[in-house]
Structures are given as structure tokens and as C-alpha cells.
Design a protein around this motif. Structure first.
Motif, mmCIF file in Angstrom:
data_model
loop_
_atom_site.group_PDB
_atom_site.id
_atom_site.type_symbol
_atom_site.label_atom_id
_atom_site.label_comp_id
_atom_site.label_asym_id
_atom_site.label_seq_id
_atom_site.Cartn_x
_atom_site.Cartn_y
_atom_site.Cartn_z
ATOM 1 N N GLN A 105 0.826 -1.210 0.000
ATOM 2 C CA GLN A 105 0.000 0.000 0.000
ATOM 3 C C GLN A 105 0.859 1.259 0.000
ATOM 4 O OE1 GLN A 105 -2.236 -0.919 3.544
ATOM 5 N NE2 GLN A 105 -3.946 -1.837 2.403
ATOM 6 N N THR A 106 1.924 1.238 0.776
ATOM 7 C CA THR A 106 2.818 2.393 0.842
ATOM 8 C C THR A 106 3.559 2.577 -0.470
ATOM 9 O OG1 THR A 106 3.100 1.937 3.208
ATOM 10 C CG2 THR A 106 4.627 3.503 2.198
ATOM 11 N N LEU A 107 3.993 1.478 -1.069
ATOM 12 C CA LEU A 107 4.678 1.537 -2.357
ATOM 13 C C LEU A 107 3.776 2.133 -3.429
ATOM 14 C CD1 LEU A 107 7.013 0.854 -4.283
ATOM 15 C CD2 LEU A 107 6.122 -1.493 -4.399
ATOM 16 N N GLU A 108 2.519 1.719 -3.468
ATOM 17 C CA GLU A 108 1.593 2.241 -4.477
ATOM 18 C C GLU A 108 1.327 3.734 -4.268
ATOM 19 O OE1 GLU A 108 -1.123 2.753 -7.598
ATOM 20 O OE2 GLU A 108 0.586 1.440 -7.228
ATOM 21 N N THR A 109 1.191 4.141 -3.015
ATOM 22 C CA THR A 109 0.982 5.561 -2.726
ATOM 23 C C THR A 109 2.160 6.389 -3.223
ATOM 24 O OG1 THR A 109 -0.386 5.077 -0.794
ATOM 25 C CG2 THR A 109 0.627 7.257 -0.897
ATOM 26 N N LEU A 110 3.374 5.906 -2.970
ATOM 27 C CA LEU A 110 4.571 6.628 -3.407
ATOM 28 C C LEU A 110 4.737 6.565 -4.919
ATOM 29 C CD1 LEU A 110 7.215 5.867 -0.667
ATOM 30 C CD2 LEU A 110 6.569 8.110 -1.501
ATOM 31 N N ARG A 111 4.361 5.450 -5.522
ATOM 32 C CA ARG A 111 4.441 5.345 -6.983
ATOM 33 C C ARG A 111 3.620 6.462 -7.632
ATOM 34 N NH1 ARG A 111 1.668 4.318 -11.099
ATOM 35 N NH2 ARG A 111 -0.225 3.950 -9.877
ATOM 36 N N GLN A 112 2.433 6.685 -7.112
ATOM 37 C CA GLN A 112 1.585 7.739 -7.651
ATOM 38 C C GLN A 112 2.116 9.126 -7.306
ATOM 39 O OE1 GLN A 112 -2.689 7.169 -6.917
ATOM 40 N NE2 GLN A 112 -2.314 5.013 -6.556
ATOM 41 N N ARG A 113 2.515 9.305 -6.064
ATOM 42 C CA ARG A 113 2.939 10.624 -5.596
ATOM 43 C C ARG A 113 4.226 11.086 -6.274
ATOM 44 N NH1 ARG A 113 3.159 10.047 0.243
ATOM 45 N NH2 ARG A 113 5.413 10.234 0.340
ATOM 46 N N HIS A 114 5.152 10.158 -6.488
ATOM 47 C CA HIS A 114 6.450 10.505 -7.074
ATOM 48 C C HIS A 114 6.500 10.249 -8.576
ATOM 49 C CE1 HIS A 114 9.144 10.843 -3.277
ATOM 50 N NE2 HIS A 114 7.891 11.172 -3.006
ATOM 51 N N ASP A 115 5.414 9.739 -9.141
ATOM 52 C CA ASP A 115 5.292 9.558 -10.583
ATOM 53 C C ASP A 115 6.442 8.725 -11.149
ATOM 54 O OD1 ASP A 115 4.349 9.685 -13.136
ATOM 55 O OD2 ASP A 115 4.805 11.807 -13.458
ATOM 56 N N LEU A 116 6.473 7.461 -10.752
ATOM 57 C CA LEU A 116 7.469 6.544 -11.287
ATOM 58 C C LEU A 116 6.767 5.334 -11.884
ATOM 59 C CD1 LEU A 116 7.831 3.879 -9.199
ATOM 60 C CD2 LEU A 116 8.959 5.608 -7.816
ATOM 61 N N LEU A 117 7.503 4.575 -12.686
ATOM 62 C CA LEU A 117 7.001 3.347 -13.294
ATOM 63 C C LEU A 117 7.614 2.162 -12.563
ATOM 64 C CD1 LEU A 117 7.442 4.313 -17.059
ATOM 65 C CD2 LEU A 117 5.428 4.652 -15.610
ATOM 66 N N LEU A 118 6.775 1.258 -12.104
ATOM 67 C CA LEU A 118 7.242 0.057 -11.422
ATOM 68 C C LEU A 118 7.004 -1.128 -12.339
ATOM 69 C CD1 LEU A 118 8.344 -1.177 -8.732
ATOM 70 C CD2 LEU A 118 5.938 -1.567 -8.109
ATOM 71 N N TYR A 119 8.069 -1.808 -12.727
ATOM 72 C CA TYR A 119 7.965 -2.924 -13.655
ATOM 73 C C TYR A 119 7.846 -4.271 -12.927
ATOM 74 C CZ TYR A 119 9.780 0.692 -16.746
ATOM 75 O OH TYR A 119 9.976 1.868 -17.427
ATOM 76 N N ALA A 120 8.473 -4.394 -11.788
ATOM 77 C CA ALA A 120 8.434 -5.665 -11.068
ATOM 78 C C ALA A 120 8.872 -5.448 -9.625
ATOM 79 C CB ALA A 120 9.357 -6.700 -11.733
ATOM 80 N N TYR A 121 8.398 -6.337 -8.741
ATOM 81 C CA TYR A 121 8.829 -6.298 -7.349
ATOM 82 C C TYR A 121 8.589 -7.670 -6.730
ATOM 83 C CZ TYR A 121 4.050 -6.397 -5.566
ATOM 84 O OH TYR A 121 2.774 -6.791 -5.259
#
Length: 215
Positions: A82-98
Motif C-alpha cells: 500500500q505504501t509503495l503504491e501511494t509513493l508510486r503515484q505521488r512521485h510519478d514513477l514506473l514500477l515494472y516488477a517487485y
């Protein structure tokens, strides 16, 4: 949307996913600006340096304090997602895998659009630590591993490595048996708590008429 976006059901075998240049990369061709237009982040172990404004993707690993298995329970892993998704949106990055392992995390991601990657990762570690630390002395190791991904070959290698990690560590028999990674998304398009940048996501945006990232 050429065949390069097609992902075999077992993309960890040869002939897996290929990331196209419309994500802002010419895979297989090193960027000529690697050492000229990047910001160097100092204070690295063993004299290493980070290059985090080079328009590269990054393979990142960080570990729980003293490698304790602080992420060995579903509530903790859910909070991390949940925290990762919030930061992904807030910092505008692309996440390919985790993948979230019991004592560490691997991610394959772009540089944030308006932040240094170091700042984004610091925020991720700080915010998850506040939620998960409890009475522990420390939740995360202070330093982390960061590798610039320049070629398509490196990208596919890290994608495979991330998704096979639970199998290699004998936590499950097959990558799809581990729900705390992006493998199921790559395999079937399954949507989880964290948005993954993939051919599935690209196609869904096109069908919905949602603009793609400009990177």
C-alpha cells in the motif's frame, strides 16, 4: 503494440518480455549520457556511486535490519504494498516488477519524474518503518543496493531474477505460488495493490482512453 509486448506464460524462460522504446528507452543500446548528464549520489559502501538522473531504470534491493525476517507476515507485506503504491503515484514513477521476501525487497523501476530516486526510496523506507517498526530498534538497513539497467538483456535478467527469488529461496515451488510479487500480473494481467507497468497495463489504458506516461 508489437510482439515485443507479448509475455509467455513462463516468461522466465528465453523469449520473455521485451520492453519497447515507447517507455523512453532503446533497449540494448547504452545511453551515451550515462556519465555526462547524471547526478552522482555519494556516501556509498565500498566506494560505489549512484547515477540517478540518467533516465535509466534501476534494480533496487533493500534489506531488513540485520536481515531479520520482519516481512514474514501478511499484514506487514500488505502495508508495504500500500505504501509503495501511494509513493508510486505521488512521485510519478514506473514500477515494472517487485517481490517482497521475508527479510528483503527487490524492485525494478524507473527514475521518478520529479524526484531523485534516492529521495523516493528514503520516503518508502521511512514511511514503512513508521508503520511497521513497533518496539524494534530499527526496521531497515540504512543502505541499499542500486544498479542502473541500461540494456534489454539486463532488464529481462532482473525481471526473471525478481520473480524467481521465492522459488530459489524454497518458499514456493512456482513463481505464481508467491502472491507477494508482480509475477501473477505479468502472467495473467491480474491487478494487485500496486500498479505494474506492463503490456497488460498499456493495453488497459488504451482501451479506457487513458493517456500513457510521456516517458
Amino acid at each position: 503494440m508489437g510482439d515485443g509486448w507479448r509475455v509467455a506464460h513462463h516468461h522466465l524462460s528465453p523469449g520473455g518480455p521485451f520492453m519497447p522504446s515507447h517507455l523512453g528507452h532503446e533497449w540494448g543500446t547504452p545511453k551515451s549520457s550515462t556519465t555526462t548528464s547524471c547526478t552522482t549520489i555519494e556516501s556509498m559502501p565500498s566506494g560505489l556511486k549512484r547515477y540517478q538522473t540518467s533516465d535509466h531504470d534501476h534494480f533496487v534491493t533493500f534489506t531488513c535490519f540485520h536481515q531479520h525476517p520482519y516481512l514474514d507476515n501478511d499484514p506487514a507485506r500488505t502495508i508495504f504494498q500500500q505504501t509503495l503504491e501511494t509513493l508510486r503515484q505521488r512521485h510519478d514513477l514506473l514500477l515494472y516488477a517487485y517481490v517482497i521476501m521475508p527479510n528483503h525487497v527487490h524492485m525494478l523501476l524507473s527514475e521518478p519524474k520529479h524526484h531523485l530516486l534516492a529521495d523516493t526510496l528514503r520516503a518508502l523506507k521511512t514511511e514503512t518503518s513508521k508503520k511497521l517498526k513497533g518496539t524494534r530498534q530499527q526496521f531497515w538497513q540504512r543502505r541499499y543496493y542500486d544498479r542502473n539497467i541500461i540494456t534489454q538483456k539486463e532488464f529481462v535478467e532482473k525481471l526473471r531474477y525478481i520473480h524467481r527469488n521465492p522459488v530459489e529461496e524454497k518458499l514456493v515451488t512456482n513463481p505464481e505460488d508467491w502472491p507477494w510479487s508482480s509475477y501473477r500480473h505479468w502472467l495473467t494481467g491480474e491487478r494487485g495493490r500496486v500498479e505494474i507497468e506492463s503490456h497488460w497495463t498499456w493495453d488497459a489504458r488504451e482501451k479506457a482512453g487513458v493517456p500513457h506516461s510521456s516517458r
